[in-house]
Design an enzyme around this catalytic site. Structure first.
Site, PDB file in Angstrom:
ATOM      1  N   TRP A 105      39.025  32.488  36.387  1.00  0.00           N
ATOM      2  CA  TRP A 105      40.321  33.149  36.187  1.00  0.00           C
ATOM      3  C   TRP A 105      40.719  33.242  34.738  1.00  0.00           C
ATOM      4  CZ3 TRP A 105      41.467  36.537  39.442  1.00  0.00           C
ATOM      5  CH2 TRP A 105      41.215  36.365  40.803  1.00  0.00           C
ATOM      6  N   ASP A 175      48.800  29.818  33.287  1.00  0.00           N
ATOM      7  CA  ASP A 175      48.621  30.368  34.630  1.00  0.00           C
ATOM      8  C   ASP A 175      48.500  29.184  35.587  1.00  0.00           C
ATOM      9  OD1 ASP A 175      47.765  31.436  37.017  1.00  0.00           O
ATOM     10  OD2 ASP A 175      46.025  32.494  36.188  1.00  0.00           O
ATOM     11  N   LYS A 199      49.019  30.988  46.848  1.00  0.00           N
ATOM     12  CA  LYS A 199      48.200  29.796  47.030  1.00  0.00           C
ATOM     13  C   LYS A 199      49.048  28.604  47.446  1.00  0.00           C
ATOM     14  CE  LYS A 199      44.500  31.881  44.706  1.00  0.00           C
ATOM     15  NZ  LYS A 199      44.307  32.563  43.457  1.00  0.00           N
TER      16      LYS A 199
HETATM   17  C1  LIG Z   1      43.908  33.604  42.611  1.00  0.00           C
HETATM   18  C2  LIG Z   1      44.199  33.475  41.130  1.00  0.00           C
HETATM   19  C3  LIG Z   1      44.530  34.577  40.318  1.00  0.00           C
HETATM   20  C4  LIG Z   1      44.556  36.016  40.858  1.00  0.00           C
HETATM   21  O1  LIG Z   1      45.812  36.383  41.182  1.00  0.00           O
HETATM   22  P1  LIG Z   1      46.241  37.784  41.805  1.00  0.00           P
HETATM   23  O2  LIG Z   1      47.591  37.519  42.341  1.00  0.00           O
HETATM   24  O3  LIG Z   1      45.234  38.154  42.838  1.00  0.00           O
HETATM   25  O4  LIG Z   1      46.268  38.753  40.687  1.00  0.00           O
HETATM   26  C5  LIG Z   1      44.828  34.343  38.994  1.00  0.00           C
HETATM   27  N1  LIG Z   1      44.811  33.102  38.474  1.00  0.00           N
HETATM   28  C6  LIG Z   1      44.487  32.026  39.211  1.00  0.00           C
HETATM   29  C7  LIG Z   1      44.486  30.669  38.591  1.00  0.00           C
HETATM   30  C8  LIG Z   1      44.180  32.184  40.557  1.00  0.00           C
HETATM   31  O5  LIG Z   1      43.861  31.104  41.303  1.00  0.00           O
END
Ligand SMILES: *Cc1c(COP(=O)(O)O)cnc(C)c1O
Length: 369
Positions: A105, A175, A199
């Protein structure tokens, strides 16, 4: 065999608490205090303004974020934030933003920033196959960087920072999509935190941004599309255009669950630790049958990644697991292998059941002595 919802180890969208699903089921037909379906309530209603207000407050409380932080509910996922952050903080800057490349990511975030301005990758785990995170002795950061960006939990590889990297005198951006509200957070050490809901917080469709007021440029820049301007969302309380009403409502129910049923993020973190310990003890005690992918000191409490001695055994593991009702255990398509995602909503009892299944599977398939 059909999977059982109580045994959903999906990497994302992840499982949601049973009690939340019950309330959602009712709200799809009729939100009790409103008399209308959640799918047909105006985003301009007083009721929805109160939902947004309560969710903002809950997130602020759960993160321990002071009053000079705004909480926003946006669309476009974490992926949109990969661009929105540099468009806001990097455009026209002379010095490079600093990024850690610790896995799948963060590797998606870096090229989006490079489209906008100068970027320095301060550390990359690519050559070593993203098996570990950097130690502090391997990192050095510039005081001139417009900001520093990292991913707190690399969902695909199962690597999690158990400290806050970076310098406190440079704006820190994180993030937190896959470990948001899974443990206490020192919010005031960040200029901007983003996390999509799917998540740990709710269904897909909404992304939370926590941003310190002073981190944003004073002027609303008119060289950005309106939607990509954080100021527009701040001014309208996340009602700049039609927000994802349903996803925001479910996220509110999840925060209520976290506060009232679990008892807050500190308690959540204890439960998450017990779940992860159970899994990692099982891997470590398996005589090399289950091989943990992540370096021990960087193991994720959210995504437990592992391999079996052969790809054939891994396929057998997945089909036997599904036979027993477990789902979501395949590793991310980018790296294969196996992954048990044990997000907030997954109870300890589900992890215990998985551990029992894994013990049985090992006994049945371990190499003959
Ligand atoms: C799943 C994930 C993403 C992707 O996010 P989207 O909402 O599909 O754009 C980005 N960063 C992390 C850490 C993730 O686990």
């Amino acid at each position: 065999m059909r999977p059982r919802n109580s045994l959903n180890f999906s990497g994302g969208p992840g499982a949601l608490p049973e009690s939340v699903l019950q309330q959602v089921q009712e709200a799809v037909v009729e939100v009790p205090e409103v008399g209308l379906s959640i799918l047909g309530i105006s985003h301009r209603s007083d009721w929805f303004a109160a939902v947004v207000g309560e969710l903002e407050n809950n997130i602020r409380t759960l993160l321990g974020a002071p009053d000079n932080y705004r909480v926003l509910f946006l669309q476009g996922g974490a992926t949109q934030q990969f661009s929105m952050v540099p468009m806001t903080l990097l455009r026209g800057k002379e010095h490079a933003a600093e990024y850690l490349h610790t896995g799948y990511w963060s590797g998606k975030a870096i090229p989006e920033a490079q489209r906008v301005g100068p970027v320095r990758v301060a550390w990359s785990g690519a050559a070593a196959g993203f098996g570990r995170l950097p130690g502090d002795d391997e990192l050095s950061f510039s005081a001139n960087a417009p900001y520093f960006h990292y991913v707190s939990n690399e969902t695909v590889e199962g690597l999690q920072f158990h400290r806050v990297p970076g310098r406190d005198d440079v704006p820190r951006v994180c993030d937190m999509s896959s470990d948001f509200l899974s443990r206490p957070c020192e919010a005031e050490r960040y200029s901007l935190i983003y996390a999509h809901a799917q998540k740990n917080l709710g269904p897909a469709g909404v992304t939370v941004v926590l941003v310190r007021d002073e981190a944003l440029p004073e002027e609303a820049r008119d060289d950005l599309p309106g939607f990509l301007n954080y100021r527009n969302h701040i001014q309208t309380h996340s009602n700049f255009n039609t927000p994802p009403v349903f996803a925001i409502y479910v996220a509110l129910l999840v925060t209520r669950w976290l506060m009232d049923e679990i008892g807050g993020v500190a308690r959540m973190a204890e439960i998450n630790r017990s779940k992860a310990e159970l899994m990692y003890d099982l891997l470590d005690g398996s005589d090399g049958f289950y091989r943990g992918r992540a370096a021990i000191q960087d193991r994720s409490l959210m995504n437990v990644t592992f391999n079996l001695p052969t790809p054939e055994l891994e396929r057998r593991f997945l089909s036997d697991a599904l036979e027993s009702g477990f789902s979501g255990l395949a590793g991310h398509r980018a790296i294969g292998g196996l992954r048990a995602s044990i997000y907030n909503a997954l109870p300890l009892s589900a992890v215990e059941q998985l551990a029992d299944f894994m013990e049985d599977f090992r006994r049945a398939h371990r190499p003959a002595p």
